[in-house]
Design a protein around this motif. Sequence first.
Motif, mmCIF file in Angstrom:
data_model
loop_
_atom_site.group_PDB
_atom_site.id
_atom_site.type_symbol
_atom_site.label_atom_id
_atom_site.label_comp_id
_atom_site.label_asym_id
_atom_site.label_seq_id
_atom_site.Cartn_x
_atom_site.Cartn_y
_atom_site.Cartn_z
ATOM 1 N N GLN A 80 33.611 48.949 29.970
ATOM 2 C CA GLN A 80 32.938 49.419 31.176
ATOM 3 C C GLN A 80 33.897 49.238 32.344
ATOM 4 N N THR B 269 33.752 51.506 38.864
ATOM 5 C CA THR B 269 34.303 52.537 39.753
ATOM 6 C C THR B 269 33.634 52.467 41.116
ATOM 7 N N ASN B 270 32.995 51.345 41.409
ATOM 8 C CA ASN B 270 32.336 51.232 42.710
ATOM 9 C C ASN B 270 33.365 50.945 43.808
ATOM 10 N N ILE B 271 32.886 50.801 45.038
ATOM 11 C CA ILE B 271 33.780 50.880 46.199
ATOM 12 C C ILE B 271 34.992 49.950 46.144
ATOM 13 N N SER B 272 34.754 48.649 45.903
ATOM 14 C CA SER B 272 35.874 47.707 45.950
ATOM 15 C C SER B 272 36.907 48.044 44.882
ATOM 16 N N LEU C 4 37.279 51.115 43.602
ATOM 17 C CA LEU C 4 37.844 52.393 44.041
ATOM 18 C C LEU C 4 38.990 52.135 45.021
ATOM 19 N N GLU D 86 28.764 50.749 37.377
ATOM 20 C CA GLU D 86 28.607 50.435 38.796
ATOM 21 C C GLU D 86 28.975 48.969 38.993
ATOM 22 N N CYS D 87 29.063 48.564 40.249
ATOM 23 C CA CYS D 87 29.587 47.240 40.626
ATOM 24 C C CYS D 87 29.151 46.137 39.655
ATOM 25 N N LEU D 88 30.128 45.478 39.046
ATOM 26 C CA LEU D 88 29.847 44.431 38.065
ATOM 27 C C LEU D 88 29.956 43.034 38.677
ATOM 28 N N ALA D 89 29.914 42.974 40.002
ATOM 29 C CA ALA D 89 29.878 41.700 40.732
ATOM 30 C C ALA D 89 31.093 40.824 40.424
ATOM 31 N N CYS E 150 34.230 41.634 42.333
ATOM 32 C CA CYS E 150 35.123 42.396 43.213
ATOM 33 C C CYS E 150 36.372 41.604 43.584
ATOM 34 N N GLU E 151 36.357 40.281 43.378
ATOM 35 C CA GLU E 151 37.549 39.497 43.694
ATOM 36 C C GLU E 151 38.656 39.797 42.696
ATOM 37 N N MET F 271 34.880 45.438 32.046
ATOM 38 C CA MET F 271 34.385 44.521 31.029
ATOM 39 C C MET F 271 34.688 45.149 29.669
ATOM 40 N N ARG G 293 35.091 39.796 31.155
ATOM 41 C CA ARG G 293 35.612 40.459 32.359
ATOM 42 C C ARG G 293 37.137 40.438 32.345
#
Lengths: 422, 157
Positions: free
Chosen positions: B81, B84-87, B89, B123-126, B128-129, B135, B140
Amino acid sequence: MAESFLLKYIQEPDHGEVDAYVGRGGYEGLRRALGMAPAQVIEEVETSGLRGRGGAGFGTGRKWKFVPTDPAVTKYLVVNADEGEPGTFKDRTLIEGDPHRLIEGIAIGSYAIGARQAFIYLRREFHQGRAILERAIAQAYAKGYLGRNIQGSGYDLDLVMATGAGAYIAGEETALLESLEGRRAMPRLKPPFYPAVKGLYMQPTALNNVETLCHVAWILAKGHQWYRDQGSPILYSISGHVRRPGVYELPLGTTIRKGIEAADGLHSGRTFKACFPGGSSSAILPANFLDTPMDYDLAKLDVYGSMLGSAALIVMDDTTCLVEVVARTVEFYREESCGKCTPCREGTVWISQVFDRILHGAGRLEDIELLDGIARGMTGTCFCPLGESVPPAIYSTLRFFRPEYEHHIKTGSCDVKALARA
Amino acid sequence: MKAALSEASKVEIRRLMAQFPQRQSALLGALFVAQDEAGALYPEIIAEVAEVIDLPVSEVTSVASFYHLYRFSPEGRHLIQVCTNISCLLSGCDRVLRALKQRLDIEMGGTTPDGRFTLKTAECLAACETAPMMMVGPDRHGPLAPENLDEILARYG
């Protein structure tokens, strides 16, 4: 600035172990709470000034006071651990790094509202967090911090962990309850279904965020005065174009500029262009807002949809195409819309189509007004906050970065670097 | 493909049911138990889950179809997975996706012919750091660069 405490033990190699946790004063807050009347515990949390860290910022003590006190009524505490707001990763960090803090907060909160059963609704993708929590919960039972007659107090609490199955909307509190009841995660009508009155299984339910409950554990351990002296710390998730993205514990009201500095600033040679100050549901703010404090009062700014939200600061430098960023944001909400209400279900698709043609060189100048018009049609009309999360990014970029849209439409191409020079 | 749930899976589903005041609360977990065993939620598997929990088949199908993490046809042994969410991207997930598609020689949503990997966006997999991140199964990985993908994929047989 006061010493950080929420993140203090996150890096400890023994973070998940109950003995290490107790050795550092862990579960003292629960012991203290159990020696107090439930109403006193709520009072202590209310006096601390703690506001919910899930995004809405509602006073935690006040929220608990809405739960009826009648002992004959079955009540529940539910933990929203379905972290998924783009750019937010603080709850995952706490779950993996300090799981007993969360369990302690759950036990304190459940005792305060008179719940005998509590549930963690954990995001399914948090595999590591689930393993860590499972182990920590088993330890807490074994040591008498959960289960029957906790620490000889006569208070019983059963804690059950459930998971989601991949749905951003399940983070909305009533949708979460639907999901926890084994149904499609579609939001319920409020009123009458305010969780504190009619929540899980239609019983009064306190729904709290992971970070919120970790704060509660500290407040009960150290007292509300100590907590207030720490300057209302909050966990900011800082990501995007910064050198050291991560979770930072900073005083509530830290400015966007200081937040970026905490994350070691921008990459060398780059300049700040814009940011989401509170996750993708907030407005996108340009450089003249850098000294704006990231606080619950952000909404008072003259920018529609400015909010602290889940305190996710997403930083974008001068290499960013904002049309692309907003298009991606809308696509996310389109993908995650549950389809229950028309403005959200249709609006997100329609806006996505407009962005698609703009990004593929087929945009028309009237598309700018069209985007604004569709966003207006979604404002205040959606059934739940998901659809309402779409307009802020559109309004704010149309206001602050309109030339970028025009450039895309007129030339059929993106030239962020040329725009940055202009 | 297996057309029947094992007794062990049924026991596990009943254990989940016993945790909750109402049995339907066990449904999301039960569907994962079934999916893990059968490989996908085939109609006959859904019918069995419905029977164990005592729910209408239509209700179970409806719930299963709502969530992203249930599948109705089999996938590769390891699900990739890519966020592709903002951070992600902003941090170059597009380059990672392109490189993955090339390395695995499959399109988005596709499975490698050897059945090893299925490639999807998420979507955002929390996390972003560590953007851009992905995944693989439960693990991760990030920050990713096209150059470090081979080494990561090699860990999954």
